[in-house]
Design an enzyme around this catalytic site. Structure first.
Site, short mmCIF file in Angstrom:
data_model
loop_
_atom_site.label_atom_id
_atom_site.label_comp_id
_atom_site.label_asym_id
_atom_site.label_seq_id
_atom_site.Cartn_x
_atom_site.Cartn_y
_atom_site.Cartn_z
N GLU A 227 25.68 -11.15 -15.66
CA GLU A 227 24.97 -11.58 -14.30
C GLU A 227 23.58 -11.57 -15.04
O GLU A 227 23.05 -10.64 -15.15
CB GLU A 227 24.98 -10.56 -13.33
N CYS A 261 16.60 -11.17 -9.25
CA CYS A 261 17.11 -12.35 -9.91
C CYS A 261 17.18 -13.55 -9.18
O CYS A 261 17.33 -14.64 -9.23
CB CYS A 261 18.67 -12.05 -10.54
P1 NAP Z 1 17.34 -6.16 -19.71
O1 NAP Z 1 15.83 -6.12 -20.69
O2 NAP Z 1 18.15 -7.07 -20.30
O3 NAP Z 1 17.85 -5.05 -19.67
C1 NAP Z 1 19.21 -4.84 -18.83
C2 NAP Z 1 20.14 -3.84 -19.32
O4 NAP Z 1 20.38 -4.06 -20.76
C3 NAP Z 1 19.49 -2.51 -19.71
O5 NAP Z 1 20.34 -1.44 -19.42
C4 NAP Z 1 19.06 -2.73 -21.11
O6 NAP Z 1 18.85 -1.45 -21.81
C5 NAP Z 1 20.13 -3.42 -21.62
N1 NAP Z 1 19.96 -4.05 -22.95
C6 NAP Z 1 18.81 -5.06 -23.16
N2 NAP Z 1 18.80 -5.69 -24.40
C7 NAP Z 1 20.07 -5.11 -24.94
C8 NAP Z 1 20.78 -5.52 -26.12
N3 NAP Z 1 20.15 -6.19 -27.09
N4 NAP Z 1 21.78 -4.57 -26.35
C9 NAP Z 1 22.48 -4.05 -25.40
N5 NAP Z 1 21.67 -3.53 -24.25
C10 NAP Z 1 20.65 -4.15 -24.01
O7 NAP Z 1 16.85 -6.80 -18.33
P2 NAP Z 1 15.76 -6.30 -17.46
O8 NAP Z 1 14.35 -6.52 -17.52
O9 NAP Z 1 15.96 -4.79 -17.37
O10 NAP Z 1 16.21 -6.96 -16.05
C11 NAP Z 1 15.60 -8.07 -15.53
C12 NAP Z 1 16.43 -9.34 -16.00
O11 NAP Z 1 17.79 -9.11 -15.35
C13 NAP Z 1 16.06 -10.48 -15.27
O12 NAP Z 1 16.09 -11.79 -16.04
C14 NAP Z 1 16.98 -10.47 -13.96
O13 NAP Z 1 17.15 -12.00 -13.53
C15 NAP Z 1 18.33 -10.03 -14.40
N6 NAP Z 1 19.10 -9.68 -13.43
C16 NAP Z 1 20.12 -10.49 -12.93
C17 NAP Z 1 20.95 -10.21 -11.86
C18 NAP Z 1 22.12 -11.09 -11.58
O14 NAP Z 1 22.92 -10.43 -10.92
N7 NAP Z 1 22.16 -12.29 -12.08
C19 NAP Z 1 20.60 -8.99 -11.20
C20 NAP Z 1 19.42 -8.09 -11.54
C21 NAP Z 1 18.72 -8.58 -12.57
P3 NAP Z 1 17.20 -0.62 -21.91
O15 NAP Z 1 16.49 -0.22 -20.59
O16 NAP Z 1 17.50 0.43 -22.81
O17 NAP Z 1 16.26 -1.72 -22.78
#
Ligand code: NAP
Length: 454
Positions: A227, A261
């Site tokens: 997602e 999102c």
């Molecule tokens: P993010 O940086 O991708 O982080 C999300 C999760 O992934 C965190 O637990 C993060 O851990 C982990 N993570 C990041 N990079 C990783 C990697 N290379 N390997 C393994 N785990 C990794 O995203 P965010 O900034 O927190 O959230 C915002 C994004 O999420 C936006 O793009 C938003 O649109 C999207 N989102 C989508 C939905 C949906 O349902 N489609 C819902 C909500 C949010 P750490 O915190 O330890 O880095």
């Protein structure tokens, strides 16, 4: 070490020790071992615990909303609504899991043949900070009700929320270890995916994280549900109720201080009504209360982290340099920590960050279109495909466009895009794949087994 920082003040809340490699492996072992008896429990037994979890959430909603406010800046009223929604998801799956997963007879040449939905094992959930409870519960309620176990790696800035979820599940009477939280950073995730006791992975987060996780899970042949981000377009046709459209568009853009999102991100407005719409939009956006998330009058709090605010500002400035016009906000006030003001950009065109990228904060991109076809083409001209909405008094035409022409996982008419446990939720294109919620969500992580009895 994981430290939670209050984005309103910039001050640390609390530090937590990260789990070591040995602790991580032990926890995965414990959860895997718990699965053997958990998978054999009945839907009725699981439902009792799931309803307990729902009740605990409602009883603790003020405390949990407060925790979200200090860890990631969510205004209290949004926090309370989020916890209530989690409780609703618990009730929904407690009520419906048995029906969604009951055997389905199929007529063949066998004496008896049917489809049986069996649990898969331990599911790893990598989750974001923006809805620290909802994102987890919409995975966890169907996961546990299907007879799977869960391991959570939550975003590093919400460790208190991650541990609170573990506590709620434990106190709801679920057997020890069926759900556990790992306090680890993103670099440690690959080793967990590789662990043979993990069956599948679900991630809610950025496109970059999605690609990395899918690549790792693919290398060890484990299923993923992703997602990811969105750049939802809201189309406003000439015959729309402009007041309703502007009100809904502003509310959708500012939900969770713009960090959702499925927040509306691009507003595609027919040129004929553009001036009036922009006036209404600006008035309504200016009326929102920006401030301390712990004040229950606040509509818009800070962004969750300082680096996220800086990244957003770079996207706004980059768009202005390329010709976008800023008619509200767009400036960081000194000493305001992670706050970013509600901002409106007009004259937004392809090639600008405000058109091409996801803006994860309270920034609206307004794009004018000459006619419906052009508006639909602009709406679909994105790498994302999570949600979209259209506003018109001609419901038949708007429904036709929503159902058949807009390219997104959820398309709404005269309403903001929202998730609902009864409806499937997910994206296409770079917004990810797989579905959460409804029957589709609970069937993502099960073995769809054919049983054939001659
Ligand atoms: P993010 O940086 O991708 O982080 C999300 C999760 O992934 C965190 O637990 C993060 O851990 C982990 N993570 C990041 N990079 C990783 C990697 N290379 N390997 C393994 N785990 C990794 O995203 P965010 O900034 O927190 O959230 C915002 C994004 O999420 C936006 O793009 C938003 O649109 C999207 N989102 C989508 C939905 C949906 O349902 N489609 C819902 C909500 C949010 P750490 O915190 O330890 O880095």
């Amino acid at each position: 070490m994981t430290e939670s920082i209050n984005p309103t003040t910039g001050k640390p809340n609390k530090s937590y020790s990260s789990h070591t490699k040995i602790e991580i492996d032990d926890k995965v072992d414990q959860t895997y071992n718990a699965w053997d008896s958990w998978r054999q429990t009945s839907f009725a037994e699981r439902s009792v615990m799931m309803r307990n979890a729902g009740r605990a959430l409602r009883n603790r909603k003020d405390e949990l909303a407060n925790l979200m406010a200090i860890e990631m800046g969510k205004p209290l009223k949004g926090g309370v609504a989020e916890i209530e929604k989690c409780a609703d998801a618990c009730s929904f799956y407690a009520d419906n899991a048995k029906r969604f997963l009951r055997d389905e007879p199929v007529k063949t040449d066998a004496g008896k043949s049917y489809i049986s939905y069996q649990p898969l094992g331990v599911i790893l959930a990598v989750m974001p900070w923006n809805f620290p409870f909802w994102q987890v519960f919409r995975f966890l309620a169907p996961c546990l009700m299907a007879g799977n176990c869960g391991i959570l790696k939550h975003a590093s800035n919400v460790p208190g929320c991650a541990l609170a979820i573990e506590d709620i599940i434990k106190k709801a009477g679920f057997p020890p270890f069926v759900f556990q939280t790992l306090l680890i950073d993103s670099k440690s995730v690959n080793a967990v995916i590789e662990n043979s006791k993990i069956s599948a992975v679900t991630l809610t987060g950025s496109v970059e994280a999605g690609k990395k996780i899918a690549e790792k899970a693919g290398s060890v042949l484990k299923k993923t549900v992703l997602e990811l981000g969105g750049s939802d377009a809201y189309i406003v046709l000439e015959d729309a109720d402009l007041d309703l459209a502007a009100e809904t568009c502003v509310n959708s853009r500012l939900i969770n201080s713009g960090q959702s999102c499925i927040a509306a991100k691009r507003f595609i407005v027919m040129e004929k009504v553009g001036k009036k719409f922009i006036e209404l939009f600006k008035d309504k956006m200016s009326a929102k209360v920006v401030g301390d998330p712990l004040n229950d009058k606040t509509d818009v709090g800070p962004l969750a982290r300082l680096d996220l605010r800086d990244e957003l500002h770079k996207q706004v400035e980059g768009s202005i340099q390329k010709g976008a016009i800023c008619i509200l906000g767009g400036k960081i006030e000194p000493g305001t920590h992670a706050f970013y003001p509600p901002t409106i950009l007009t004259n937004v065109k392809k090639g600008m960050p405000a058109y091409d990228e996801e803006l994860f904060g309270p920034v609206a991109s307004i794009i004018l279109a000459m006619n419906e076809n052009e508006a639909i083409n602009i709406a679909n001209d994105t790498v994302f495909g999570l949600g979209a909405a259209i506003f018109s008094r001609d419901i038949v035409k708007a429904e036709e466009i929503a159902a058949k022409r807009l390219q997104a996982g959820s398309c709404f008419v005269n309403s903001l895009v929202k998730s609902d446990p009864r409806l499937p939720f997910g994206g296409i294109k770079n917004s990810g794949y797989g579905r959460e919620l409804a029957a589709f969500g609970i069937r993502e992580f099960v073995n769809i087994k054919t049983v054939y009895v001659k």
